[in-house]
Design a protein around this motif. Structure first.
Motif, PDB file in Angstrom:
ATOM      1  N   ILE A   1       0.877  -1.177   0.000  1.00  0.00           N
ATOM      2  CA  ILE A   1       0.000   0.000   0.000  1.00  0.00           C
ATOM      3  C   ILE A   1       0.913   1.226   0.000  1.00  0.00           C
ATOM      4  CG2 ILE A   1      -1.805   1.215   1.271  1.00  0.00           C
ATOM      5  CD1 ILE A   1      -2.899  -1.468   2.069  1.00  0.00           C
ATOM      6  N   LEU A   2       1.017   1.836  -1.174  1.00  0.00           N
ATOM      7  CA  LEU A   2       2.087   2.815  -1.435  1.00  0.00           C
ATOM      8  C   LEU A   2       1.679   4.251  -1.119  1.00  0.00           C
ATOM      9  CD1 LEU A   2       2.916   1.046  -4.744  1.00  0.00           C
ATOM     10  CD2 LEU A   2       4.576   1.349  -2.877  1.00  0.00           C
ATOM     11  N   PRO A   3       2.611   5.065  -0.661  1.00  0.00           N
ATOM     12  CA  PRO A   3       2.304   6.479  -0.389  1.00  0.00           C
ATOM     13  C   PRO A   3       2.014   7.264  -1.663  1.00  0.00           C
ATOM     14  CG  PRO A   3       4.655   6.030  -0.028  1.00  0.00           C
ATOM     15  CD  PRO A   3       3.995   4.710  -0.281  1.00  0.00           C
ATOM     16  N   TYR A   4       2.646   6.905  -2.751  1.00  0.00           N
ATOM     17  CA  TYR A   4       2.386   7.572  -4.040  1.00  0.00           C
ATOM     18  C   TYR A   4       2.100   6.505  -5.101  1.00  0.00           C
ATOM     19  CZ  TYR A   4       3.827  11.499  -1.350  1.00  0.00           C
ATOM     20  OH  TYR A   4       3.885  12.423  -0.368  1.00  0.00           O
ATOM     21  N   GLY A   5       2.865   6.488  -6.207  1.00  0.00           N
ATOM     22  CA  GLY A   5       2.525   5.639  -7.344  1.00  0.00           C
ATOM     23  C   GLY A   5       3.148   4.250  -7.324  1.00  0.00           C
ATOM     24  N   LYS A   6       2.723   3.430  -8.284  1.00  0.00           N
ATOM     25  CA  LYS A   6       3.180   2.052  -8.417  1.00  0.00           C
ATOM     26  C   LYS A   6       4.672   1.939  -8.663  1.00  0.00           C
ATOM     27  CE  LYS A   6      -0.771  -0.592  -9.897  1.00  0.00           C
ATOM     28  NZ  LYS A   6      -1.189  -1.744 -10.715  1.00  0.00           N
ATOM     29  N   GLU A   7       5.230   2.968  -9.281  1.00  0.00           N
ATOM     30  CA  GLU A   7       6.642   2.924  -9.658  1.00  0.00           C
ATOM     31  C   GLU A   7       7.555   2.871  -8.429  1.00  0.00           C
ATOM     32  OE1 GLU A   7       4.477   5.206 -10.317  1.00  0.00           O
ATOM     33  OE2 GLU A   7       5.153   7.170  -9.603  1.00  0.00           O
ATOM     34  N   ASP A   8       7.010   3.178  -7.264  1.00  0.00           N
ATOM     35  CA  ASP A   8       7.821   3.151  -6.034  1.00  0.00           C
ATOM     36  C   ASP A   8       7.870   1.773  -5.370  1.00  0.00           C
ATOM     37  OD1 ASP A   8       8.099   5.920  -6.344  1.00  0.00           O
ATOM     38  OD2 ASP A   8       6.321   6.331  -5.127  1.00  0.00           O
ATOM     39  N   ALA A   9       7.055   0.849  -5.856  1.00  0.00           N
ATOM     40  CA  ALA A   9       6.956  -0.454  -5.189  1.00  0.00           C
ATOM     41  C   ALA A   9       8.263  -1.234  -5.295  1.00  0.00           C
ATOM     42  CB  ALA A   9       5.820  -1.270  -5.817  1.00  0.00           C
ATOM     43  N   ASN A  10       8.608  -1.961  -4.256  1.00  0.00           N
ATOM     44  CA  ASN A  10       9.768  -2.853  -4.333  1.00  0.00           C
ATOM     45  C   ASN A  10       9.417  -4.048  -5.234  1.00  0.00           C
ATOM     46  OD1 ASN A  10       8.992  -5.279  -2.738  1.00  0.00           O
ATOM     47  ND2 ASN A  10       8.836  -3.823  -1.046  1.00  0.00           N
TER      48      ASN A  10
ATOM     49  N   TYR B   1       9.141  -7.091  -4.904  1.00  0.00           N
ATOM     50  CA  TYR B   1       8.481  -8.266  -4.337  1.00  0.00           C
ATOM     51  C   TYR B   1       7.014  -7.997  -3.998  1.00  0.00           C
ATOM     52  CZ  TYR B   1      13.410  -9.163  -4.157  1.00  0.00           C
ATOM     53  OH  TYR B   1      14.727  -9.280  -4.522  1.00  0.00           O
ATOM     54  N   VAL B   2       6.510  -6.879  -4.475  1.00  0.00           N
ATOM     55  CA  VAL B   2       5.085  -6.570  -4.291  1.00  0.00           C
ATOM     56  C   VAL B   2       4.291  -7.174  -5.447  1.00  0.00           C
ATOM     57  CG1 VAL B   2       3.381  -4.706  -4.338  1.00  0.00           C
ATOM     58  CG2 VAL B   2       5.455  -4.453  -2.967  1.00  0.00           C
ATOM     59  N   ASP B   3       3.295  -8.001  -5.133  1.00  0.00           N
ATOM     60  CA  ASP B   3       2.430  -8.550  -6.178  1.00  0.00           C
ATOM     61  C   ASP B   3       1.323  -7.568  -6.538  1.00  0.00           C
ATOM     62  OD1 ASP B   3       3.728 -11.061  -6.301  1.00  0.00           O
ATOM     63  OD2 ASP B   3       2.565 -11.791  -4.581  1.00  0.00           O
ATOM     64  N   ILE B   4       0.624  -7.137  -5.506  1.00  0.00           N
ATOM     65  CA  ILE B   4      -0.533  -6.266  -5.718  1.00  0.00           C
ATOM     66  C   ILE B   4      -0.231  -4.910  -5.111  1.00  0.00           C
ATOM     67  CG2 ILE B   4      -2.977  -5.909  -5.143  1.00  0.00           C
ATOM     68  CD1 ILE B   4      -3.272  -8.972  -5.230  1.00  0.00           C
ATOM     69  N   ALA B   5      -0.078  -3.933  -5.981  1.00  0.00           N
ATOM     70  CA  ALA B   5       0.250  -2.580  -5.537  1.00  0.00           C
ATOM     71  C   ALA B   5      -1.022  -1.754  -5.415  1.00  0.00           C
ATOM     72  CB  ALA B   5       1.199  -1.922  -6.535  1.00  0.00           C
ATOM     73  N   ILE B   6      -1.175  -1.081  -4.296  1.00  0.00           N
ATOM     74  CA  ILE B   6      -2.296  -0.157  -4.096  1.00  0.00           C
ATOM     75  C   ILE B   6      -1.684   1.239  -3.978  1.00  0.00           C
ATOM     76  CG2 ILE B   6      -4.290   0.427  -2.654  1.00  0.00           C
ATOM     77  CD1 ILE B   6      -4.621  -2.394  -3.629  1.00  0.00           C
ATOM     78  N   PRO B   7      -1.604   1.961  -5.095  1.00  0.00           N
ATOM     79  CA  PRO B   7      -1.034   3.308  -5.052  1.00  0.00           C
ATOM     80  C   PRO B   7      -2.068   4.290  -4.519  1.00  0.00           C
ATOM     81  CG  PRO B   7      -1.613   2.708  -7.307  1.00  0.00           C
ATOM     82  CD  PRO B   7      -2.092   1.595  -6.425  1.00  0.00           C
ATOM     83  N   THR B   8      -1.746   4.965  -3.424  1.00  0.00           N
ATOM     84  CA  THR B   8      -2.775   5.812  -2.798  1.00  0.00           C
ATOM     85  C   THR B   8      -2.611   7.299  -3.100  1.00  0.00           C
ATOM     86  OG1 THR B   8      -1.517   6.196  -0.768  1.00  0.00           O
ATOM     87  CG2 THR B   8      -2.878   4.203  -0.846  1.00  0.00           C
TER      88      THR B   8
END
Lengths: 155, 155, 155, 155
Positions: free
Chosen positions: A61-70, A72-79
């Motif tokens: 569950i990301l503070p900004y966009g999907k591009e910040d995900a590490n 090993y994240v399968d399902i990104a929730i960009p908030t």
């Protein structure tokens, strides 16, 4: 619906804490519980890597966009909520394990307690017990014990 | 734009803490600074009453609807975000004064520090200084001193 | 507690629409109702300028920080929620006036209707009436009429 | 990271629309893309059922708690943000398919366009093209075509 355990902690970590996070994530994945994190580096990354190595599923569950995900994240929730996304990490987690951490982690611990949830602390903040009127804050030094306590809280 | 000081604390309070909150609110209003609170009872209500008695303006950022606001809120911001509205209380406040409080107040203190803000503590949580890597957490026992420190942080 | 009217519309505007926004803001301020906007330029700025010229009070609920507020915002609520702050603009407004606008304004109109609120449209989106099952969407071509309808909806 | 397609629409649906939602969900699951919905009934439930029948994974971003999720949600994200959770449904979806729907669906469509996303409409709102200055709004009458267009937008 699948059960979830949230792992919270700093976005960077020393070797010991990183290993601890990996071990906790691995055990969560092994137990077929979905891992929820804030999706960034440090404790979040190492826990997610552990969960993936054990065949688990990870949500970030990301503070900004999907591009910040590490990676090993399968399902990104960009908030795009900035640090206020911490509330959503807590809400998406049935129970939480806090590993070390600074004021960001404290905001998640306190919010989780405020919502009446159980938080397991692995070398995280010491808190004045008298002021904890909601939720449960349990300390342990062992990752195996932390995950065991978290799994028990799920029931 | 008008400067704002946030006052955070429990939604109920004993006589001493209520009086302290009133005094802090009064001094904020007297200094022509807008008071921001969570809009409910206890510390929030008494601070808002103080501010109104001093001729000030009060904002209440509510967890749910307007109908929950205490009678001393001028401008109600109903969020329907539940306890996650705590983040908005922090963001709307240039500086914060924490009075006593439990885990809800801790979530606001830690979030404010995480955003790099100054928090003045009046009989609120004791925190492990080593883990506070952002923001400033200053303790005092006097409402006059608390408001003086908050006004200085505004500059 | 003070009543509020929200004015929504684009962050830039042609001369006619800017004048209309100014006029609407002026009438809101004149009627001693707090003006709520998204705090930026265009329709938001001109409505806020009008309200201030009439001696009113203005609230700006901002997508990011205070530094983005137009000069006519008294009370800035910085959310750092990006465009999701549109929901908070709607929730902070007892009734709304939509002036012209694009997809951002449509998100506010539809969210307001979804919350059961009244929206007055001044040259804003045409909508398929059959699908509006909640709230009220009223069209007019005159700013005086728009504010009159909004004031009536406050009661 | 896994790709996501959001399906939005009313929380109740007539037989035809329910079947359409099921078919769309089924095709999304068949194509190994994660389905994101608001987690409740109607279009959300039937799309989720379709995705599960095809062996897919479903995320439900809920307005309140987990207890509201339909039985076909794998990963529940309880937000307690009320209808403001619509923004998070949009943000968690790489591309969206709108099926029928009322003002709630319109708030999601307009917010998605405002974020520059592609929305495929299956019997949903007609919109004034001149005002759509961001994103893409594409109409079709066939579920197969809708999913094909959505998959293309993912690339």
């Amino acid at each position: 619906m699948w059960n979830t355990i949230g792992v919270i902690g700093g976005s960077s970590c020393g070797e010991n804490i990183c290993e601890l996070a990996y071990r906790v994530g691995y055990l969560i994945g092994k137990n077929k519980v979905v891992l929820v994190t804030g999706g960034l580096g440090g404790v979040m990354l190492h826990a997610s890597k552990g969960a993936k190595d054990a065949g688990g599923i990870t949500v970030g569950i990301l503070p900004y966009g999907k591009e910040d995900a590490n990676p090993y994240v399968d399902i990104a929730i960009p908030t795009y909520f900035g640090l206020a996304r911490n509330h959503l990490v807590v809400r998406a987690s049935d129970v939480l394990i806090a590993i070390d951490g600074y004021v960001g982690t404290l905001s998640e611990i306190s919010f989780a307690l405020n919502e009446g949830k159980t938080v397991i602390s692995l070398f995280s903040w010491g808190l004045d017990e008298k002021r904890i009127t909601k939720g449960r804050y349990i300390k342990t030094d062992e990752p195996e014990e932390a995950v065991k306590l978290a799994l028990e809280a799920l029931r």
